[in-house]
Design an enzyme around this catalytic site. Structure first.
Site, mmCIF file in Angstrom:
data_model
loop_
_atom_site.group_PDB
_atom_site.id
_atom_site.type_symbol
_atom_site.label_atom_id
_atom_site.label_comp_id
_atom_site.label_asym_id
_atom_site.label_seq_id
_atom_site.Cartn_x
_atom_site.Cartn_y
_atom_site.Cartn_z
ATOM 1 N N TYR A 63 61.544 59.288 74.647
ATOM 2 C CA TYR A 63 61.010 58.195 75.458
ATOM 3 C C TYR A 63 59.564 58.501 75.838
ATOM 4 O O TYR A 63 59.152 59.671 75.912
ATOM 5 C CB TYR A 63 61.847 57.998 76.719
ATOM 6 C CG TYR A 63 63.184 57.329 76.489
ATOM 7 C CD1 TYR A 63 63.385 55.983 76.780
ATOM 8 C CD2 TYR A 63 64.262 58.043 75.980
ATOM 9 C CE1 TYR A 63 64.611 55.368 76.571
ATOM 10 C CE2 TYR A 63 65.500 57.439 75.761
ATOM 11 C CZ TYR A 63 65.664 56.101 76.057
ATOM 12 O OH TYR A 63 66.875 55.490 75.860
ATOM 13 N N GLU A 64 58.822 57.458 76.084
ATOM 14 C CA GLU A 64 57.388 57.557 76.356
ATOM 15 C C GLU A 64 57.067 58.453 77.541
ATOM 16 O O GLU A 64 55.982 59.030 77.625
ATOM 17 C CB GLU A 64 56.836 56.149 76.591
ATOM 18 C CG GLU A 64 55.343 56.060 76.759
ATOM 19 C CD GLU A 64 54.896 54.628 76.985
ATOM 20 O OE1 GLU A 64 53.821 54.447 77.586
ATOM 21 O OE2 GLU A 64 55.620 53.696 76.583
ATOM 22 N N SER A 65 57.995 58.592 78.473
ATOM 23 C CA SER A 65 57.755 59.399 79.673
ATOM 24 C C SER A 65 57.719 60.887 79.379
ATOM 25 O O SER A 65 57.404 61.691 80.275
ATOM 26 C CB SER A 65 58.834 59.105 80.714
ATOM 27 O OG SER A 65 60.123 59.243 80.144
ATOM 28 N N GLY A 66 58.063 61.306 78.160
ATOM 29 C CA GLY A 66 57.979 62.713 77.800
ATOM 30 C C GLY A 66 59.311 63.411 77.677
ATOM 31 O O GLY A 66 59.353 64.641 77.575
#
Length: 267
Positions: A63-66
């Protein structure tokens, strides 16, 4: 037949499903075990988590949040949902996700959605109407442009509606096939772009010569005329048009259990 809560097949509860359920299951089937998948929130997240529970236990969700290789017990509400970090193999900074994983082409599949998509697979999540004076200002790009540019392939999951499937998007947030076949190469984009658009009516895939989306499969109970009525361009139908296999009891049961967990019993 296109409503999200309307049964489209079967005569008893076990053999009845909704259009949204068919879409999510069809999208999950498109993922293969062992792939690295960059997941957008919402419909893509549902499909990716379903695939991991069913036939792709080694699917790596990023996911983009890492959060890398996250395995949440319930569906996240956003990319910043704490359950993603709690269930992740590793959590890294957002710049590292993009600079080390995404942009060098290490991600197999990008799973996206949008407010609009056009006949060449370009996606709009920015504005409806004119940019300076829009009718609707949308959430914006997030990491979608980089996902669309750099993943080896992109799968789009969207509800099929006339207002969403347009001749030309009002704003190109994420490039699909640009202005036609070969445009991605001219722009220097690494990935293949959208290889499949999965909707609650069927499946569209780009024509290899033109890049234009062509109807290649229908879900159970749906007709090509219904697809044409909800598409803003004269969509072509593949000569070998297929029909999506109906959901299995396992697929439906797993999907419904996922949607119920953490929702207070409301699917």
């Amino acid at each position: 037949m296109t409503g999200t809560a309307e049964p489209v097949a079967g005569t008893d509860e076990a053999a009845t499903w909704t259009a949204d359920e068919m879409m999510s299951i069809a999208a999950a089937r498109a993922l293969r075990d062992g792939q690295a998948c960059f997941v957008g929130i919402g419909l893509p997240s549902t499909a990716a988590n379903l695939a991991r529970r069913l036939h792709a236990p080694r699917l790596v969700l990023i996911y983009e949040s890492g959060t890398l290789d996250t395995r949440p017990d319930e569906l996240p509400l956003s990319i910043g949902d704490g359950i993603l970090a709690d269930a992740a193999l590793s959590v890294v900074g957002v710049p590292e996700v993009f600079n080390y994983w995404l942009q060098p082409g290490r991600i197999d599949v990008g799973f996206l959605s949008g407010a609009q998509i056009d006949r060449l697979g370009n996606i709009n999540t920015t504005v409806i109407g004119e940019y300076d004076e829009p009718d609707v200002r949308l959430p914006g790009s997030g990491g979608a442009p980089e996902i669309a540019a750099s993943c080896r392939e992109v799968i789009v999951v969207m509800r099929h509606r006339l207002r969403a499937f347009v001749e030309q998007v009002d704003f190109v947030t994420s490039v699909g096939h640009g202005t036609g076949s070969g445009d991605r190469e001219r722009l220097g984009l690494r990935g293949a772009g959208p290889v499949r658009v999965i909707t609650d009516l069927g499946v569209l895939e780009p024509d290899p010569e033109t890049g234009e989306l062509v109807l290649t499969a229908l879900h159970q109970g749906i007709t090509a005329e219904q697809v044409r009525a909800e598409t803003g361009w004269p969509v072509q139908v593949a000569p070998d048009l297929m029909f999506t296999a109906p959901p299995t009891a396992e697929e439906l049961g797993t999907l419904r259990a996922m949607r119920t967990v953490g929702s207070g019993g409301a699917a």
